[in-house]
Design an enzyme around this catalytic site. Structure first.
Site, PDB file in Angstrom:
ATOM      1  N   ASP A   1      -2.416  -3.249  -5.026  1.00 16.57           N
ATOM      2  CA  ASP A   1      -2.753  -4.678  -5.056  1.00 16.57           C
ATOM      3  C   ASP A   1      -4.075  -4.990  -5.747  1.00 16.57           C
ATOM      4  OD1 ASP A   1      -4.057  -3.331  -3.034  1.00 16.57           O
ATOM      5  OD2 ASP A   1      -4.014  -4.997  -1.624  1.00 16.57           O
TER       6      ASP A   1
ATOM      7  N   GLU B   1     -12.822   7.145   2.652  1.00 14.14           N
ATOM      8  CA  GLU B   1     -13.607   7.433   1.447  1.00 14.14           C
ATOM      9  C   GLU B   1     -14.749   8.379   1.780  1.00 14.14           C
ATOM     10  OE1 GLU B   1     -13.098   4.389   2.690  1.00 14.14           O
ATOM     11  OE2 GLU B   1     -12.150   3.103   1.169  1.00 14.14           O
TER      12      GLU B   1
HETATM   13  N1  UDP Z   1      -0.439   0.917   2.341  1.00 14.14           N
HETATM   14  C1  UDP Z   1       0.502   1.830   2.757  1.00 14.14           C
HETATM   15  N2  UDP Z   1       1.015   1.721   4.026  1.00 14.14           N
HETATM   16  C2  UDP Z   1       0.650   0.721   4.885  1.00 14.14           C
HETATM   17  C3  UDP Z   1      -0.303  -0.199   4.455  1.00 14.14           C
HETATM   18  C4  UDP Z   1      -0.839  -0.069   3.182  1.00 14.14           C
HETATM   19  O1  UDP Z   1       0.859   2.717   2.007  1.00 14.14           O
HETATM   20  O2  UDP Z   1       1.157   0.692   5.995  1.00 14.14           O
HETATM   21  C5  UDP Z   1      -1.005   1.023   0.982  1.00 14.14           C
HETATM   22  C6  UDP Z   1      -1.037  -0.298   0.212  1.00 14.14           C
HETATM   23  O3  UDP Z   1       0.143  -0.475  -0.564  1.00 14.14           O
HETATM   24  C7  UDP Z   1      -2.287  -0.158  -0.638  1.00 14.14           C
HETATM   25  C8  UDP Z   1      -3.184   0.747   0.192  1.00 14.14           C
HETATM   26  O4  UDP Z   1      -2.343   1.422   1.122  1.00 14.14           O
HETATM   27  O5  UDP Z   1      -2.017   0.450  -1.886  1.00 14.14           O
HETATM   28  C9  UDP Z   1      -4.242  -0.037   0.966  1.00 14.14           C
HETATM   29  O6  UDP Z   1      -3.615  -1.006   1.771  1.00 14.14           O
HETATM   30  P1  UDP Z   1      -3.972  -2.562   1.705  1.00 14.14           P
HETATM   31  O7  UDP Z   1      -4.083  -2.966   0.282  1.00 14.14           O
HETATM   32  O8  UDP Z   1      -3.020  -3.283   2.535  1.00 14.14           O
HETATM   33  O9  UDP Z   1      -5.373  -2.527   2.425  1.00 14.14           O
HETATM   34  P2  UDP Z   1      -6.783  -3.092   1.977  1.00 14.14           P
HETATM   35  O10 UDP Z   1      -7.575  -1.887   1.620  1.00 14.14           O
HETATM   36  O11 UDP Z   1      -6.592  -4.009   0.827  1.00 14.14           O
HETATM   37  O12 UDP Z   1      -7.262  -3.778   3.185  1.00 14.14           O
HETATM   38 MN    MN Z   2      -5.543  -3.764  -0.900  1.00 13.68          MN
END
Ligand code: UDP
Ligand code: MN
Length: 469
Positions: free
Chosen positions: A295, A378
């Site tokens: 995303d 990270e």
């Molecule tokens: N993701 C995943 N499983 C989950 C939730 C998220 O594989 O149950 C992936 C999602 O597609 C993205 C990454 O993990 O590439 C980080 O998730 P997200 O973007 O929802 O979290 P953020 O870091 O933006 O809060």
């Molecule tokens: Mn994200």
């Protein structure tokens, strides 16, 4: 493509990689990727000995010999007591120990991306699963792996971590003729970027991956590792990814069920671990690793900036948490500190999209690991590769540019639209359209559920029969 045998990250009660460099000590659990050389032969993957099955028999054997040696009832009683006490001690050490250790830094931690909510600690499991069998078909490579519990005395004490990895398909062929304004051959000497994308089934998945794919189409010498957080392969996604002509590996790597209910859950961790395993199993010591979520928004300059990473590159990420920015503080061309609104004891308070690692550097650290610890992925990953602040290469004109944005797409449940099924045939486009949307997980047509689909002409809606019969 050579055959591959995939094993999960295996826990090790080892020391922090930093010990080698004389830096700070950590008491985090060490995990490591193990390679099983024995299990690979003749381009096929052989069955792995089931250690889990051996262990109970080992235990039984040991008990039998002890009974044999017990010459009197006092000794026998001692053996009985020890048999009860020893497992109890192990249980206390492994179950209670890690929790109490975790709770030391649990106070007031906030979700790093949203800036809200308390961090919940998840006890690291002491058992991993290992993938044992695989059926391998070259060309449209498909590895279907089954899993069994990795056996060890320690693993017997913890609960099973149900990690699995299936390679759905992969292609090492770059079918793009031109990239940018040059033929593909013009880039042949560049190091490969291994772009790891964790993704998961939801209404927005296909749109997100489509947008990302169209960005990646402009990037030469890139291998796209798409790791889907679900059991089994999504054949629709498979066809989609394959269609772009970018070299790729599509794998299914579901989050272990025990983490699904956790709040916050370790998002995308199982998938990134699967990708790390893939890299390790392929013995890749050339090229650059980058974790690129599905995303985010990527500036094409990012790829030229990270391409020649020597050890670890870092750069600012836009739209992170409270400051809408997270990244290194640079003075005289050196990283001296970090700007990020959520520190929480992290030595490396950076976003997953804010760094790239050279594979030759990472290969020196056999304990490379990304634990299931929300908010700390990270930090712990970078700790596991023994990073020192002096070694960081600031990118993007000394971290004055933003080459990646932590954009987030609003999540919604997939839609249900009421449409009479008798009209879902070839008389109109609607049948095909909704069958496609359903395969994408976006929407589905239903006879009895959802709001009735409005179909209109000249500003007036009419019954389905009016247009479709
Ligand atoms: N993701 C995943 N499983 C989950 C939730 C998220 O594989 O149950 C992936 C999602 O597609 C993205 C990454 O993990 O590439 C980080 O998730 P997200 O973007 O929802 O979290 P953020 O870091 O933006 O809060
Ligand atoms: Mn994200």
């Amino acid at each position: 493509m050579p055959s591959a045998h995939y094993q999960p990250l295996v826990p090790r009660a080892d020391h922090d990689q930093d010990h080698e460099h004389g830096h700070n000590n950590d008491d985090d659990e060490r995990w490591t990727i193990e390679t099983d050389v024995q299990s690979q032969s003749n381009g096929r993957i052989r069955y792995h000995p089931q250690l889990a099955e051996e262990l109970p028999s080992m235990g039984g054997g040991m008990a039998a010999s002890r009974y044999g040696r017990a010459g009197n009832s006092g000794y026998r009683r001692f053996v009985y007591i020890m048999l009860i006490l020893l497992p109890a001690c192990f249980l206390i050490y492994f179950v209670i120990g890690p929790q109490s250790q975790d709770s030391e830094d649990a106070d007031g931690d906030i979700d790093p991306h949203n800036g809200i909510g308390k961090r919940r600690h998840i006890k690291l499991s002491l058992t991993t699963t290992r993938l044992t069998t695989a059926h391998y078909h070259p060309f449209h490579a498909t590895i279907i792996a089954s899993k069994s519990t990795h056996g060890s005395i320690r693993s017997m004490m913890g609960h099973a971590l149900n990690e699995s990895l299936h390679i759905c398909s992969e292609s090492h062929e770059d079918r793009r003729l031109y990239i940018g304004d040059k033929p593909r051959s013009a880039y042949a000497q560049l190091p490969v970027i291994y772009f790891v994308t964790p993704t998961y089934p939801r209404r927005e998945q296909i749109p997100e991956l489509t947008r990302l794919a169209y960005t990646l189409l402009h990037v030469p010498r890139l291998h796209w590792l798409v790791a889907n957080d679900r059991e089994g392969c999504d054949t629709f996604l498979d066809t989609q990814i394959n269609g772009f002509g970018i070299p790729y590996t599509h794998m299914a790597s579901p989050m272990p069920s025990e983490y699904r209910k956790a709040k916050p859950a370790p998002r995308g961790v199982a998938n990134r671990r699967a990708a790390l395993q893939w890299l390790h199993q392929h013995n890749l010591t050339n090229g650059v690793l980058y974790f690129g979520d599905d995303d985010n928004t990527y500036d094409l300059r990012l790829f030229s900036e990270i391409r020649h990473t020597q050890r670890v590159s870092m750069f600012p990420v836009g739209l992170i948490a409270e400051y809408a920015i997270s990244g290194p503080v640079v003075r005289e061309g050196k990283v001296v500190a970090f700007l990020d609104s959520w520190v929480a004891g992290r030595r490396w308070p950076v976003d997953m999209a804010g760094f790239a690692v050279s594979l030759s550097y990472m290969a020196q650290y056999p304990n490379v690991n990304m634990p299931y610890k929300p908010g700390y992925e990270e930090d712990l990953f970078l700790r596991s590769i023994g990073l020192h602040i002096d070694q960081i290469e600031p990118r993007g004109n000394n971290c004055t540019e933003i080459l990646v944005w932590h954009t987030q797409t609003k999540n919604k449940k997939s839609a249900v639209v009421r449409l009479e099924s008798r009209y879902m045939d070839e008389r109109s486009n609607l049948g095909a359209l909704f069958r496609l949307l359903e395969r994408m997980g976006v929407a589905r047509a239903s006879e009895h559920e959802g709001p009735v689909a409005t179909i209109s002409k000249n500003g007036k809606s009419k019954s389905h029969a009016y247009f479709l019969s």
